[in-house]
Design a protein around this motif. Sequence first.
Motif, short mmCIF file in Angstrom:
data_model
loop_
_atom_site.label_atom_id
_atom_site.label_comp_id
_atom_site.label_asym_id
_atom_site.label_seq_id
_atom_site.Cartn_x
_atom_site.Cartn_y
_atom_site.Cartn_z
N GLU A 59 -41.15 -8.25 12.93
CA GLU A 59 -40.73 -9.44 13.05
C GLU A 59 -39.27 -9.93 13.03
O GLU A 59 -38.71 -10.72 13.93
CB GLU A 59 -41.66 -10.28 11.74
N LEU A 60 -38.60 -9.41 12.09
CA LEU A 60 -37.23 -9.68 12.03
C LEU A 60 -36.42 -9.08 13.23
O LEU A 60 -35.29 -9.63 13.65
CB LEU A 60 -36.74 -9.18 10.59
N LEU A 61 -36.73 -7.81 13.68
CA LEU A 61 -36.18 -7.13 14.96
C LEU A 61 -36.45 -8.25 16.16
O LEU A 61 -35.56 -8.08 16.71
CB LEU A 61 -36.80 -5.59 15.11
N ALA A 62 -37.54 -8.94 16.09
CA ALA A 62 -37.95 -9.68 17.24
C ALA A 62 -36.99 -10.81 17.05
O ALA A 62 -36.49 -11.44 18.03
CB ALA A 62 -39.43 -10.18 17.39
N GLU A 63 -36.80 -11.29 15.90
CA GLU A 63 -35.83 -12.64 15.78
C GLU A 63 -34.52 -12.20 16.24
O GLU A 63 -33.76 -12.97 16.81
CB GLU A 63 -35.75 -12.93 14.17
N SER A 69 -29.23 -11.53 9.07
CA SER A 69 -29.65 -12.67 8.58
C SER A 69 -29.87 -12.44 7.00
O SER A 69 -30.10 -11.51 6.69
CB SER A 69 -30.83 -13.31 9.16
N HIS A 70 -30.25 -13.61 6.26
CA HIS A 70 -30.44 -13.77 5.07
C HIS A 70 -32.17 -13.41 4.80
O HIS A 70 -32.40 -12.93 3.86
CB HIS A 70 -30.11 -15.07 4.39
N ARG A 71 -32.70 -13.63 5.87
CA ARG A 71 -34.17 -13.22 5.97
C ARG A 71 -34.22 -11.61 5.91
O ARG A 71 -35.13 -11.04 5.36
CB ARG A 71 -35.03 -13.55 7.20
N GLU A 72 -33.33 -10.94 6.58
CA GLU A 72 -33.33 -9.42 6.45
C GLU A 72 -32.89 -9.10 5.04
O GLU A 72 -33.41 -7.92 4.45
CB GLU A 72 -32.23 -8.78 7.65
N THR A 98 -46.52 -1.93 3.24
CA THR A 98 -46.14 -3.24 2.72
C THR A 98 -45.34 -4.03 3.70
O THR A 98 -45.30 -5.28 3.67
CB THR A 98 -45.65 -2.93 1.42
N PHE A 99 -44.16 -3.33 4.18
CA PHE A 99 -43.04 -3.92 4.75
C PHE A 99 -42.90 -3.75 6.38
O PHE A 99 -42.08 -4.31 6.78
CB PHE A 99 -41.79 -3.43 4.00
N ALA A 100 -43.47 -2.81 7.00
CA ALA A 100 -43.32 -2.45 8.08
C ALA A 100 -43.50 -3.63 9.18
O ALA A 100 -42.62 -3.66 10.03
CB ALA A 100 -44.00 -1.26 8.69
N ALA A 101 -44.45 -4.33 8.90
CA ALA A 101 -44.73 -5.41 9.85
C ALA A 101 -43.63 -6.50 9.86
O ALA A 101 -43.34 -7.15 10.88
CB ALA A 101 -46.10 -6.11 9.54
#
Length: 553
Positions: free
Chosen positions: A37-41, A218-221, A30-33
């Motif tokens: 993406e957040l690591l790329a950010e 980040s708040h996205r994390e 559910t969440f690995a992708a």
Amino acid sequence: MIEITGPRDAATDTILTPEALAFVDHLHQTFAARRQELLAERALHRAQAGNGRDPGFLSSTAAVREDEHWRVAGAGPGLEDRRVEITGPTDPKMAINALNSGARVWLADLEDATSPTWENIVGGQWTLHDAVRGRLAFTSSEGKQYRVTTPQEHTPTIVMRPRGWHLVEKHLAFTDRAGRTAPASASLTDFGLYFWHNAQALVDAGRGPYFYLPKLESHREARLWNDIFVFAQQRIGMPVGTVRATVLIETIPAAFEMEEILFELRDHCAGLNAGRWDYIFSMIKTFQGRGRRFAFGDRDGITMTVPFMRAYTELLVATCHRRGAHAIGGMSAFIPNRRDPEATERALQRVAEDKRREAGDGFDGTWVAHPDLIPTALAEFDAVLGDRPNQVARRRDDVHVTAHDLLRVDGAAATVTDAGVRSTVSVALRYIEAWLRGTGAVAIDGLMEDAATAEISRSLLRQWIDNRVVTVEGTAVDRVSVSRILDEELDRLDADGTRFADAAELLREVSLGEEFPTFLTIPAYARFLVDGPQNADASVGAASGGAELPLAG
């Protein structure tokens, strides 16, 4: 699918049950992708900072900061009073000492205070499993018995810290729906196993599944963690909002998004913590290559009263109390020495000063790394809090921190000395050697060192080299001089049965090499701590780990 690739023993049979692995697999599917993406950010933002762009408060989230009406969920049962928290690894002996310590909270640390050997990770989960159920006991190799003597209802509330988003667990292989296989996320593994085994038992005991969230940028994390909490609670039929999280603000990007992080986690958030040592490391790392503006002197000159650290902690307290969240102070690294009363007295004085400042600034609690420090820290917070469980109601409306304030390194840019350089090399070498032997929290020269302080040491070395620093004694700090000191320290310390040769090799790579890894633990883990078939391919490092790839450089 999650497959075990590491060795199996009694701990793996107890912890890595088919049901628990299915839950961890579901988290990954559910969440690995999104994690990737957040690591790329992160990598993108780091490159921008390295190229001269200063971080700042986000214009896109100004409405969140300006809205006066929202509040976080706040403390869950057993978290109302957090005036002293003890931190430490999750091996049985240290866990029992923490549970008997008299602290209000035990930060059960699977991150910076734990060397992530397979034995430590699975064994730590087993320790927590028994601690939650009040049946933890341990007998040392010498036959000494340890047991929890504090009644379970009075033991510290457990708050578990999983490993950060950037790390992987190479003893578990995750295969996604497209058939691609990579090591599992360490964060999802640590959280998933602890939650699956213990969430309901914790609630039944009058507490709850509580977590410290490390290394967020980040708040996205933070939003990702919140979605994970919702998913996990719904998966086992637990009311949404039972989980509580305390976020460590220990990166420069996160300091500019404190309110947004609280907002994203508001239904599950208890507070923020001033993770001071990783924060210093983040400052050095983020602005590597930016020259003298962000230059530091000897490590012992980077104190909590220098401008950028003062601004950071003041902003954290004001932000938390504005939103009904706890503000938890950081770790004073000084520790007592029971064989040296004078050294102990000096340590207690320094700890008292540190905790007095935190309590006076409005913090609701603080960290210590040793049980003998609890009375000293407790006295300082008792003097301010009295019978109140916290001081969340104390608004710090006098605090006005700007982006410039958060980046003011002046005051920390003190002189660099020959002794400071040698100490920095020696501490990093000794810590890494202990880490490679499986110990993540190490007393060195009267200070408690963990992965964060080792990161500071190796980053300072690199910064001094890049900035062509000359010590006050006239010694150029360059690769040749640092390498010579490292050789001398290796000759002094190396002995049969130690890992100093490996530690020196690693320190050269992460401090003196052409590339500057974002975390020393990434190459150290891949090369030295992976047991089983994958170790043969450990040299692939970042490519085989998946998570490390966006963080290289």
